[in-house]
Enzyme design. Structure first.
Site, PDB file in Angstrom:
ATOM      1  N   GLU A 154       0.855  -1.188   0.000  1.00 55.52           N
ATOM      2  CA  GLU A 154       0.000   0.000   0.000  1.00 55.52           C
ATOM      3  C   GLU A 154       0.893   1.240   0.000  1.00 55.52           C
ATOM      4  O   GLU A 154       1.747   1.397   0.874  1.00 55.52           O
ATOM      5  CB  GLU A 154      -0.899   0.011   1.233  1.00 55.52           C
ATOM      6  CG  GLU A 154      -1.767   1.246   1.377  1.00 55.52           C
ATOM      7  CD  GLU A 154      -2.537   1.264   2.691  1.00 55.52           C
ATOM      8  OE1 GLU A 154      -3.455   2.100   2.823  1.00 55.52           O
ATOM      9  OE2 GLU A 154      -2.211   0.459   3.588  1.00 55.52           O
ATOM     10  N   GLU A 164      -8.931   9.041   6.708  1.00 55.53           N
ATOM     11  CA  GLU A 164      -8.910   8.115   7.826  1.00 55.53           C
ATOM     12  C   GLU A 164      -9.155   8.918   9.100  1.00 55.53           C
ATOM     13  O   GLU A 164      -8.225   9.520   9.638  1.00 55.53           O
ATOM     14  CB  GLU A 164      -7.561   7.394   7.910  1.00 55.53           C
ATOM     15  CG  GLU A 164      -7.307   6.402   6.790  1.00 55.53           C
ATOM     16  CD  GLU A 164      -6.004   5.648   6.973  1.00 55.53           C
ATOM     17  OE1 GLU A 164      -5.951   4.463   6.606  1.00 55.53           O
ATOM     18  OE2 GLU A 164      -5.035   6.247   7.489  1.00 55.53           O
TER      19      GLU A 164
END
Length: 386
Positions: A159, A242
């Protein structure tokens, strides 16, 4: 023969029917007058609820780190968090509401060309704009997912996180390993593993509200650090937040992503040499890779200019000619003028230098009429690249 009472009753019934009809007609008129206009926004509160926008991208609520309610309002250009209950504990965030191109846990965006092998991607221009709030703990991240296989489900191997912004005390997975210059910007680089996949994070020193770049630049950086290989696959790109605490008002206000297949010469490549001319310092020998993606009446294009000479260029101008009927409407990583005909792309302050053997990329979006054709006559600082 009807009696007077029967006649009177018939008249009353007739009047009653007429009155009822008039009332219904008036009611219909009133209903038409006060009915609210149709609204295209979509509210999503389901944990993993999603919808599509522009017929190209998926917007997902993606609440996985809390049982508390999270809701997003999805528009045609992005989304905004409208409810963000609960507080994350244990280190991980509450969620990752986001918009994406590609495949995420078998949910694939319409018409996507992902997964695609990195070696087959000429460029992957993208752009995102964020809107921030001051009463939340969060990061604003652009995620790039890479895997050795063209998987459309589950967790990928690596990622890449490009942090446009974050608030204290949030920090990336792992530890800080240094700095890097990628896609014309400087970043703090963190690497680590979250227990499921490797993570490399590029953290902006200060908040970025809006930026356009080539995803390939970050993929290449991950490859150079041993966290991916050119034979791996790009499976999805995502932009979102997030949040650890609160988050109401955070928004992605615009998002675009395209993937141009065909390797480093996708869309055509020309090369040549010569001496420098107006618009820059240093002599120029150049190679140009032009990678367009078209749809009916419109297109985007990513242009990579490589300095094949032996000396660095300080300030650069790339010239080219658009075909009749083509107009540039926006650009990134360069200033382009005029918008049609023979145009010139001029560097910005952060990407003014092209070292010997190095390159800079810029891109633009435009419209066209008739049949699309690529620009011609590329030059770099006055030297022909064709």
């Amino acid at each position: 023969m009807k009696t007077l009472r029967q006649t009177s009753r018939s008249i009353r019934l007739a009047l009653s029917v007429i009155a009822t009809a008039l009332a219904l007609a008036v009611g219909s008129l009133i209903a038409l007058t006060v009915a609210p206009a149709a609204h295209a926004d979509t509210q999503i509160c389901d944990q993993y609820g999603s919808t599509t926008i522009q017929g190209r991208y998926v917007v997902q609520n993606n609440r996985w780190g809390t049982t508390a309610t999270q809701c997003i309002n999805v528009t045609n250009s992005g989304f905004q968090i409208t409810q963000a209950d609960g507080t994350a504990t244990g280190g991980a965030p509450k969620s990752y509401p986001s918009v994406f191109n590609g495949c995420h846990y078998t949910n694939c965006s319409p018409g996507t060309s992902l997964p695609a092998q990195l070696s087959a991607i000429g460029s992957a221009p993208t752009s995102v704009s964020f809107s921030y709030v001051g009463n939340a703990v969060y990061d604003a991240s652009y995620d790039i997912w890479l895997d050795p296989t063209p998987r459309k489900d589950g967790v990928n191997k690596t990622e890449i996180m490009v942090w446009y912004n974050h608030t204290n005390p949030v920090q990336p997975v792992g530890s800080r390993v240094g700095t890097a210059s990628v896609a014309g910007r400087s970043w703090d680089v963190w690497t680590g593993n979250n227990g499921s996949n490797d993570v490399i994070s590029f953290v902006a020193p200060s908040a970025i509200a809006s930026w356009s770049f080539d995803v390939k630049a970050f993929a290449n950086e991950a490859i150079s650090r041993g966290l991916a290989q050119n034979s791996w696959y790009l499976t999805s790109v995502q932009a979102g937040f997030e949040p650890w605490q609160n988050g109401v008002g955070l928004a992605v206000t615009s998002f675009s992503s395209s993937v141009n297949l065909g390797g480093s010469t996708s869309g055509g490549s020309t090369s040549g040499g010569g001496t420098g001319g107006s618009g820059g310092t240093g002599s120029a020998s150049c190679k140009v890779a032009f990678a367009p993606q078209t749809w009916s009446g419109g297109y985007t294009a990513n242009v990579t200019v490589t300095n094949t000479g032996s000396t660095a260029l300080n300030n650069w101008k790339a010239g080219f000619t658009l075909h009749s009927g083509q107009t540039i409407t926006s650009a990134w990583n360069a200033t382009i003028s005029p918008s049609s005909g023979s145009v010139t792309a001029t560097n910005l302050s952060f990407n003014a230098q092209i070292p010997a053997g190095g390159s800079q990329s810029f891109g633009f979006q435009g419209t066209y009429s008739g049949t699309y054709s690529q620009p011609t006559g590329f030059t770099l600082n006055g030297a022909s690249c064709s």
